[in-house]
Design an enzyme around this catalytic site. Structure first.
Site, PDB file in Angstrom:
ATOM      1  N   CYS A   1     147.094  22.843 166.210  1.00 43.94           N
ATOM      2  CA  CYS A   1     148.546  22.823 166.045  1.00 43.94           C
ATOM      3  C   CYS A   1     149.178  24.095 166.580  1.00 43.94           C
ATOM      4  O   CYS A   1     150.392  24.163 166.758  1.00 43.94           O
ATOM      5  CB  CYS A   1     148.911  22.626 164.575  1.00 43.94           C
ATOM      6  SG  CYS A   1     148.474  24.012 163.510  1.00 43.94           S
TER       7      CYS A   1
ATOM      8  N   SER B   1     150.243  15.824 161.310  1.00 48.54           N
ATOM      9  CA  SER B   1     151.335  15.508 162.217  1.00 48.54           C
ATOM     10  C   SER B   1     152.672  15.489 161.479  1.00 48.54           C
ATOM     11  O   SER B   1     152.723  15.300 160.255  1.00 48.54           O
ATOM     12  CB  SER B   1     151.100  14.146 162.868  1.00 48.54           C
ATOM     13  OG  SER B   1     151.219  13.108 161.908  1.00 48.54           O
TER      14      SER B   1
ATOM     15  N   GLU C   1     138.758  11.801 157.215  1.00 45.94           N
ATOM     16  CA  GLU C   1     137.586  10.912 157.208  1.00 45.94           C
ATOM     17  C   GLU C   1     136.804  10.986 158.515  1.00 45.94           C
ATOM     18  O   GLU C   1     135.696  10.452 158.612  1.00 45.94           O
ATOM     19  CB  GLU C   1     138.028   9.474 156.938  1.00 45.94           C
ATOM     20  CG  GLU C   1     138.902   8.836 157.988  1.00 45.94           C
ATOM     21  CD  GLU C   1     140.389   9.140 157.824  1.00 45.94           C
ATOM     22  OE1 GLU C   1     141.205   8.369 158.378  1.00 45.94           O
ATOM     23  OE2 GLU C   1     140.731  10.143 157.162  1.00 45.94           O
TER      24      GLU C   1
ATOM     25  N   GLU D   1     153.905  15.908 171.070  1.00 48.57           N
ATOM     26  CA  GLU D   1     152.714  16.720 170.839  1.00 48.57           C
ATOM     27  C   GLU D   1     151.505  15.905 171.287  1.00 48.57           C
ATOM     28  O   GLU D   1     151.186  14.873 170.708  1.00 48.57           O
ATOM     29  CB  GLU D   1     152.577  17.090 169.360  1.00 48.57           C
ATOM     30  CG  GLU D   1     151.356  17.969 169.091  1.00 48.57           C
ATOM     31  CD  GLU D   1     151.177  18.298 167.610  1.00 48.57           C
ATOM     32  OE1 GLU D   1     150.622  19.372 167.316  1.00 48.57           O
ATOM     33  OE2 GLU D   1     151.571  17.472 166.765  1.00 48.57           O
TER      34      GLU D   1
END
Length: 496
Positions: A282, A227, A177, A381
């Protein structure tokens, strides 16, 4: 309310008023530039019904017809690369060169999907018993869905839906979104390419839309990139509802630098892989592992390059790195930098001091040295422009460090020693490996995916794994009387 980005259902823009919506920001200015509709479960059901109805005919469409649409779509994406890339820059913030590169990596998978005639071939064994043959065929699953992240709003969807559609499935995309416009733009291009209504649908929204897709009985499979906590949730929820799921999670990618490496090359690679797209990848390198004397040689070279990086609005041709995607994410990444300092790491380059005109979500490139495995900036991360150096004595220490990490998406080694490189590719427990290549994202004819907490499910994304994920195999055993041929047709045989 200004511009509203609505859903795309049954081959056209959805025109009903949204009950809920969210803000879409320009990360370079901090201003709201549009609203995006959030789908209710009822809206998701409409999209699924459209896809289900379309699947009853699309699954029977010939390979020739499917590839004709995909070839046309490939030409349209190539023709409109500039417009698509501009949407990425406006809503994600990445610089123009990065946005153009994203579209090109998506195009590679469209091109791969155009070869579905060869990719979907089965096998045949004659006379497995007397006058009995056995063969295998691959058939589509039906309605499949993709839930994609904010960092690659064009590329990651294109890693999914071209193959799914080529295999005879219909597809529902739930994009992030935060940057939703690319999804609708691609939906329009697919329609212009001749794709029948309902074969590709877009529903915007949040967890409400995701959960309905995960539980809907007519959705056969879910692809996800995001994630690790959400990937695990997608996998567990989807499989509990009987779906096939591929859920790609997070990463903590290491780049090992041996003392014999070309340090100038390694420094260029580390800066490019660490700060490209503001670290929101990523596959970004976030951890450098300096073996022996490598760190002492490398850190000054990194600092020198970082000082020259131009950070600014992605639409500015001079910018090499843009802003982070939202104010909330900027605050989160700054918090990690604060934590790194508090825990005792050496902050060599402090991007928090960067000032850019306006209210955009900017953070300059940050570089830490002397990072320890017990520190937060090592374990988590960060998904931002934060590059960290940890020091080890030997190659064995480096490989042990990488293999202990719960993530296993990508890894790289920089060395001029072929024996060390070959030993590394054999021993390292990571799904994608680079040798003097910092971001080892495979070409479209291989498959993308990590190991351990970076992947939930049995199939990697795109490549042959993608074909296998979007199809199921059927084995047929047959016995026939001697065939006869009737009728004369002197015309040249054609595909229809």
């Amino acid at each position: 309310m200004g511009k509203l980005i609505n859903h795309w259902i049954d081959g056209k823009n959805y025109e009903r008023t949204a009950e809920r919506s969210g803000d879409v920001f320009n990360p370079a200015t901090g201003e709201v530039q549009a609203k995006v509709a959030f789908a209710t479960p009822a809206v998701v059901d409409e999209a699924v019904e459209s896809a289900w109805k379309a699947s009853q005919t699309w699954r029977h469409a010939s390979i020739a017809k499917r590839t004709k649409v995909l070839f046309a779509f490939r030409q349209l994406v190539d023709k409109h690369t500039v417009e698509l890339a501009k949407l990425l820059t406006l809503e994600h913030g990445k610089v123009t060169a990065d946005a153009n590169g994203e579209v090109q990596r998506g195009l590679e998978v469209i091109e791969f999907a155009c070869g579905i005639a060869d990719l979907s071939k089965g096998e045949f064994s004659e006379n497995v018993s007397t006058e009995v043959d056995t063969y295998s065929i691959r058939q589509p699953l039906g309605v499949v869905a993709g839930i994609t992240p904010f960092n690659f709003p064009a590329m990651v969807p294109m890693w999914m839906f071209p193959l799914a559609i080529a295999c005879g499935n219909t597809f529902i995309l739930k994009p992030s979104e935060r940057d939703p416009s690319a999804a609708n733009f691609m939906a329009q291009l697919l329609t212009d390419a001749g794709l029948p209504p309902g074969v590709f649908n877009v529903v915007h929204g949040d967890k409400v839309a995701v959960d309905r897709l995960l539980e809907h009985p007519k959705v056969s499979a879910i692809s996800f990139v995001g994630s690790t906590p959400i990937a695990q949730y997608i996998y567990e929820t989807g499989t509990r509802h009987g779906k096939r799921v591929q859920a790609l999670g997070g990463a903590k990618n290491h780049m090992i630098v041996l003392p014999d490496a070309d340090m100038e090359l390694a420094a260029d690679a580390a800066v490019s892989a660490g700060y490209g797209s503001a670290g929101e990848r990523c596959m970004a390198i976030s951890m450098l592992v300096g073996v022996g004397t490598a760190a002492d040689k490398l850190v000054p070279l990194l600092k020198e390059r970082i000082a020259k990086l131009k950070v600014g609005d992605g639409q500015d041709a001079a910018s090499e790195m843009g802003p982070l995607v939202t104010k909330q994410h900027l605050d989160k990444v700054r918090g990690y930098v604060d934590a790194g300092v508090a825990e005792g790491a050496t902050l060599v380059s402090d991007g928090r001091t960067l000032t850019v005109a306006g209210r955009g979500f900017f953070l300059g490139p940050c570089l830490f040295d002397n990072v320890k495995p017990n520190m937060t900036i090592y374990k988590d991360e960060i998904f931002g422009p934060v590059l960290s150096m940890t020091r080890v004595a030997t190659y064995a220490d480096a490989i042990e460090l990488v293999n202990k990490n719960p993530y296993a998406n990508g890894v790289a080694i920089f060395t001029n020693d072929g024996g060390a490189a070959r030993k590394f590719q054999h021993e390292v427990e990571v799904g994608m490996v680079g040798i003097n290549v910092p971001i080892p994202v495979p070409m479209a004819y291989y498959s993308f995916g990590g190991w351990k907490a970076s992947l939930f499910g049995d199939h990697h994304i795109y490549g042959r794994d993608g074909v296998h994920f979007y199809t199921r195999m059927k084995a047929v055993t047959s016995r026939w009387p001697d065939p006869s041929h009737r009728g004369v047709d002197l015309g040249f045989p054609t595909n229809k």
